[in-house]
Design a protein around this motif. Structure first.
Motif, PDB file in Angstrom:
ATOM      1  N   GLU A 120       0.796  -1.051  -0.089  1.00 39.17           N
ATOM      2  CA  GLU A 120      -0.100  -0.063   0.139  1.00 39.17           C
ATOM      3  C   GLU A 120       0.925   1.194   0.008  1.00 39.17           C
ATOM      4  O   GLU A 120       0.550   2.378  -0.770  1.00 39.17           O
ATOM      5  N   ILE A 121       1.986   1.203   0.953  1.00 37.47           N
ATOM      6  CA  ILE A 121       2.781   2.461   0.820  1.00 37.47           C
ATOM      7  C   ILE A 121       3.468   2.581  -0.530  1.00 37.47           C
ATOM      8  O   ILE A 121       3.967   3.816  -0.966  1.00 37.47           O
ATOM      9  N   LEU A 122       4.095   1.621  -0.899  1.00 29.65           N
ATOM     10  CA  LEU A 122       4.497   1.686  -2.167  1.00 29.65           C
ATOM     11  C   LEU A 122       3.722   1.978  -3.394  1.00 29.65           C
ATOM     12  O   LEU A 122       4.291   2.700  -4.310  1.00 29.65           O
ATOM     13  N   SER A 123       2.610   1.536  -3.383  1.00 33.49           N
ATOM     14  CA  SER A 123       1.672   2.177  -4.380  1.00 33.49           C
ATOM     15  C   SER A 123       1.646   3.611  -4.150  1.00 33.49           C
ATOM     16  O   SER A 123       1.511   4.418  -5.158  1.00 33.49           O
ATOM     17  N   GLN A 124       1.448   4.140  -2.956  1.00 33.59           N
ATOM     18  CA  GLN A 124       1.403   5.847  -2.661  1.00 33.59           C
ATOM     19  C   GLN A 124       2.511   6.317  -3.252  1.00 33.59           C
ATOM     20  O   GLN A 124       2.469   7.515  -3.862  1.00 33.59           O
ATOM     21  N   ILE A 125       3.606   5.744  -3.095  1.00 32.79           N
ATOM     22  CA  ILE A 125       5.116   6.437  -3.723  1.00 32.79           C
ATOM     23  C   ILE A 125       4.802   6.345  -5.171  1.00 32.79           C
ATOM     24  O   ILE A 125       5.332   7.297  -5.876  1.00 32.79           O
ATOM     25  N   PHE A 126       4.554   5.204  -5.737  1.00 26.09           N
ATOM     26  CA  PHE A 126       4.387   5.291  -7.189  1.00 26.09           C
ATOM     27  C   PHE A 126       3.448   6.485  -7.749  1.00 26.09           C
ATOM     28  O   PHE A 126       3.691   6.868  -8.728  1.00 26.09           O
ATOM     29  N   HIS A 127       2.264   6.670  -6.980  1.00 24.33           N
ATOM     30  CA  HIS A 127       1.459   7.840  -7.478  1.00 24.33           C
ATOM     31  C   HIS A 127       2.060   8.960  -7.468  1.00 24.33           C
ATOM     32  O   HIS A 127       2.040   9.952  -8.288  1.00 24.33           O
ATOM     33  N   LEU A 128       3.142   9.222  -6.641  1.00 22.25           N
ATOM     34  CA  LEU A 128       4.020  10.587  -6.355  1.00 22.25           C
ATOM     35  C   LEU A 128       4.896  10.547  -7.690  1.00 22.25           C
ATOM     36  O   LEU A 128       5.420  11.580  -7.863  1.00 22.25           O
ATOM     37  N   CYS A 129       5.102   9.421  -8.273  1.00 20.56           N
ATOM     38  CA  CYS A 129       6.093   9.496  -9.422  1.00 20.56           C
ATOM     39  C   CYS A 129       5.384   9.639 -10.534  1.00 20.56           C
ATOM     40  O   CYS A 129       5.945  10.045 -11.707  1.00 20.56           O
ATOM     41  N   LEU A 130       3.768   9.726 -11.032  1.00 11.49           N
ATOM     42  CA  LEU A 130       3.139   9.973 -11.870  1.00 11.49           C
ATOM     43  C   LEU A 130       3.359  11.491 -12.439  1.00 11.49           C
ATOM     44  O   LEU A 130       3.548  12.701 -11.594  1.00 11.49           O
TER      45      LEU A 130
END
Length: 437
Positions: A120-130
């Motif tokens: 879940e946290i890694l997914s949130q980090i990926f969102h910040l990469c968009l």
């Protein structure tokens, strides 16, 4: 010894080194090509014996030189082969070095706390990469596609995060459309049941809608630009009522016909945002074509040709909370007063040379719920400070931000007078706002 035309393949660095040592040994053995006769300072005359010269047979010397020439030629050919193998070996070693570095990086990463992060946290980090773009380009060197190429665990998390794949900008691809469709379907399937935001750079009627067909019930935002044939627009708009979840529509690049307007008027009541700011300016007559749409809208971006048309738009949109208007007014008008109770954000860009043409509009308008007001003007003539003060005083709004952009300026005295009207007001003078880009 290999023949001159043979292709020697050395399987290791030691084989190459051995071959080089042999060539070097041959070269050292043949370093002296002088004879007693070659050290003479003159060419032998015809009186010398034809067969012997100081005990040496000339034919033997020539035969020896031929043998040496053959050996050197063979060594040159061998050296060329060795050099080619050296180049190949260099490339292989560089590739091995890169793989070793990648492997080291991977295993070092295994002990990093990043690998122990919950999905879940890694997914949130990926969102910040968009990218910050509203619609994502499917480029391999930017997220989310880039995230699928780092390593297997990251790919699994990225592919398994539907919200990363909800936005897509469909580019025209010409002859590769079928291949592109397969790729776009792969992208959109990863979004699963999430609402979709799609943009088409160039609408080509049936082809694009065939791509949309499996997802029509999930499209919440659609942006379309048509460059040439208005007929393509009409084909698209005929299909728009089939988008029951549509909330936002952006239309660009073509004029609006009555037939197209009729299709837009059949859009579902779920739609709350309409952007037609890149289409020709609307007057009262063209606004009336969309009467059934305006009542549901809360956000509008539009080009307006006359001050009375803007006030008419506000009457048609009782639920409007945000309005961005491009204006091309060329004369001030005396207008009937209008109060709009729900507008919270108003952005006006004046494209005409005379900002005084906005005077009649703001003399008539009252916006008691206004929180953000932005005015952009490209000319150097000054905005009427007294008109704006009267507008703010009449509206009695709790304005939070007053923004002057483009070439507008505000003096310190004027800034102080605005703040005296609304003590919590933030007056900003800066470059062109993103609303007008």
């Amino acid at each position: 010894m290999q023949t001159a035309n043979s292709q020697v393949n050395y399987s290791s660095a030691s084989d190459i080194i051995g071959a080089l040592q042999n060539i070097l040994a041959h070269s050292q053995q043949m370093s002296d090509f002088k004879t007693p006769h070659s050290r003479a300072n003159h060419i032998p005359n015809t009186n010398y014996p034809a067969i012997e010269l100081k005990g040496e047979c000339i034919s033997n010397i020539v035969a020896e030189r031929q043998q040496q020439l053959d050996t050197v030629s063979l060594d040159i050919s061998g050296l060329e082969t060795v050099m080619g193998n050296i180049e190949n070996l260099y490339k292989q070693l560089v590739e091995q070095k890169n793989k070793i570095i990648q492997s080291m990086t991977f295993y070092k990463g295994l002990v990093s706390s990043l690998w122990r992060l919950p999905t879940e946290i890694l997914s949130q980090i990926f969102h910040l990469c968009l990218p910050e773009d509203k619609y994502l380009s499917p480029a391999s060197k930017q997220a989310p596609m880039l995230l699928t190429t780092i390593c297997r665990p990251w790919r699994e998390v990225a592919v398994g995060t539907p919200s990363l794949w909800c936005r897509l900008h469909v580019e025209p691809t010409g002859r590769d459309w079928e291949k592109a469709v397969a790729f776009y379907h792969s992208w959109l399937r990863r979004a699963r049941r999430h609402p979709l935001s799609l943009a088409f750079k160039c609408w080509n009627s049936s082809e694009q809608f065939s791509l949309l067909e499996p997802y029509v019930k999930r499209i919440s935002s659609l942006a379309v630009r048509v460059y040439h044939e208005p007929g393509n627009y009409e084909t698209l708009l005929k299909d728009l009522p089939r988008l029951p979840a549509l909330q936002e529509l952006v239309l660009q690049g073509s004029t609006l016909s009555p037939r197209m307007s009729k299709s837009i008027s059949r859009l579902p009541s779920t739609m709350h945002s309409l952007d037609v700011s890149d289409m020709p300016a609307f007057d009262i007559s063209r606004l009336s074509w969309l009467n059934r749409v305006w009542v549901h809208l809360t956000n509008v971006k539009i080009s307006i040709s006359h001050p009375d048309a803007l006030l008419h738009l506000l009457r048609l949109c009782p639920n409007l909370s945000s309005l961005t208007a491009r204006t091309s007014f060329y004369e001030a008008q005396i207008l009937e007063p209008l109060t709009h109770a729900n507008i919270q954000s108003l952005s006006v860009v004046n494209l005409s040379g005379n900002i005084g043409c906005l005077t009649g509009l703001f003399n008539a308008l009252s916006l008691p719920n206004l929180r953000v007001f932005e005015l952009w003007h490209r000319g150097s003539n000054l905005w009427s400070h007294e008109v704006l003060k009267a507008f703010l005083a009449r509206s009695r709004c709790s304005l939070e931000s007053l923004i002057f952009s483009g070439q507008l300026t505000v003096t310190e005295v004027q800034r102080a007078e605005y703040i005296a009207l609304i003590p919590s007001l933030n007056v900003i003078v800066g470059p062109r706002s993103q609303h007008f880009s």
